[in-house]
Design a protein around this motif. Sequence first.
Motif, PDB file in Angstrom:
ATOM      1  N   VAL A  57       0.850  -1.181   0.000  1.00  0.00           N
ATOM      2  CA  VAL A  57       0.000   0.000   0.000  1.00  0.00           C
ATOM      3  C   VAL A  57       0.888   1.233   0.000  1.00  0.00           C
ATOM      4  O   VAL A  57       1.743   1.390   0.877  1.00  0.00           O
ATOM      5  CB  VAL A  57      -0.932   0.009   1.230  1.00  0.00           C
ATOM      6  N   VAL A  58       0.684   2.104  -1.001  1.00  0.00           N
ATOM      7  CA  VAL A  58       1.479   3.324  -1.137  1.00  0.00           C
ATOM      8  C   VAL A  58       0.551   4.531  -1.212  1.00  0.00           C
ATOM      9  O   VAL A  58      -0.646   4.400  -1.431  1.00  0.00           O
ATOM     10  CB  VAL A  58       2.398   3.269  -2.377  1.00  0.00           C
ATOM     11  N   GLU A  59       1.144   5.698  -1.048  1.00  0.00           N
ATOM     12  CA  GLU A  59       0.358   6.928  -1.075  1.00  0.00           C
ATOM     13  C   GLU A  59      -0.048   7.314  -2.496  1.00  0.00           C
ATOM     14  O   GLU A  59      -1.214   7.553  -2.776  1.00  0.00           O
ATOM     15  CB  GLU A  59       1.150   8.081  -0.445  1.00  0.00           C
ATOM     16  N   GLN A  60       0.911   7.392  -3.406  1.00  0.00           N
ATOM     17  CA  GLN A  60       0.665   7.918  -4.750  1.00  0.00           C
ATOM     18  C   GLN A  60       1.270   7.017  -5.823  1.00  0.00           C
ATOM     19  O   GLN A  60       2.118   6.179  -5.537  1.00  0.00           O
ATOM     20  CB  GLN A  60       1.275   9.319  -4.883  1.00  0.00           C
ATOM     21  N   GLY A  81      -3.993   7.126  -2.925  1.00  0.00           N
ATOM     22  CA  GLY A  81      -4.344   8.414  -3.513  1.00  0.00           C
ATOM     23  C   GLY A  81      -4.175   9.574  -2.552  1.00  0.00           C
ATOM     24  O   GLY A  81      -4.690  10.670  -2.796  1.00  0.00           O
ATOM     25  N   GLY A  82      -3.473   9.353  -1.454  1.00  0.00           N
ATOM     26  CA  GLY A  82      -3.229  10.410  -0.478  1.00  0.00           C
ATOM     27  C   GLY A  82      -3.029   9.815   0.901  1.00  0.00           C
ATOM     28  O   GLY A  82      -3.053   8.593   1.072  1.00  0.00           O
ATOM     29  N   ILE A  90      -8.106  16.034   3.853  1.00  0.00           N
ATOM     30  CA  ILE A  90      -8.181  14.668   3.321  1.00  0.00           C
ATOM     31  C   ILE A  90      -8.666  13.759   4.434  1.00  0.00           C
ATOM     32  O   ILE A  90      -7.997  13.580   5.444  1.00  0.00           O
ATOM     33  CB  ILE A  90      -6.822  14.202   2.766  1.00  0.00           C
ATOM     34  N   ARG A  91      -9.880  13.219   4.234  1.00  0.00           N
ATOM     35  CA  ARG A  91     -10.542  12.374   5.224  1.00  0.00           C
ATOM     36  C   ARG A  91     -10.481  10.919   4.789  1.00  0.00           C
ATOM     37  O   ARG A  91     -10.166  10.629   3.630  1.00  0.00           O
ATOM     38  CB  ARG A  91     -12.004  12.812   5.357  1.00  0.00           C
ATOM     39  N   PRO A  92     -10.802   9.978   5.669  1.00  0.00           N
ATOM     40  CA  PRO A  92     -10.784   8.553   5.300  1.00  0.00           C
ATOM     41  C   PRO A  92     -11.598   8.241   4.046  1.00  0.00           C
ATOM     42  O   PRO A  92     -11.164   7.456   3.201  1.00  0.00           O
ATOM     43  CB  PRO A  92     -11.367   7.864   6.532  1.00  0.00           C
ATOM     44  N   GLU A  93     -12.748   8.874   3.909  1.00  0.00           N
ATOM     45  CA  GLU A  93     -13.587   8.595   2.733  1.00  0.00           C
ATOM     46  C   GLU A  93     -12.994   9.129   1.429  1.00  0.00           C
ATOM     47  O   GLU A  93     -13.448   8.765   0.340  1.00  0.00           O
ATOM     48  CB  GLU A  93     -15.017   9.111   2.927  1.00  0.00           C
TER      49      GLU A  93
END
Length: 176
Positions: A57-60, A81-82, A90-93
């Motif tokens: 799992v990566v950010e971008q 995606g963040g 930037i929220r969990p959703e």
Amino acid sequence: ATLWLLREPSARLDPLIEALSTARRRVRRCSLCGTLDTSDPCTLCSDPRRDEGLIMVVEQVGDVWAMERSGLYRGRYHVLGGVLSALEGIRPEDLNLTPLLARIEKGGVREVILALPATVEGASTLHWLAERLRPFGVPLTRLAQGVPVGGSLENLDEGTLAAALRARRPEEEEGV
């Protein structure tokens, strides 16, 4: 660089405009992992030689490309995606989590590697994500953090130094 492009627009600027237009039409987000490619599923998700049991799992998307340049990882990816950030809203959703959960629920995942940035936002996202993934019973690991090769202690921030100190290990003899 801009003036160089404008000096001969038909020879320099028009091909760039065409290339960008083609990329806009052809590049799409992979519905499985969230990376960018001209096919869906992407080339990495479609490659039967890659280990489906490992998901990093990566950010971008750029993080996927960096890992691929290393040539060291042969598993699959998932792009969030963040990272969670109250300052940036930037929220969990807002994160690309649903496809990851579906992949894990499907079965066959042996390990999820959390490769998020070594920042306050990355750490909070890592902890939040770990809480969401623990009920699945899949082992969670994270990339090691600490002093980079060639790094000087005086130039490192306190978070990096703290991570390096916590992750210390016994010195091994050369060749053993």
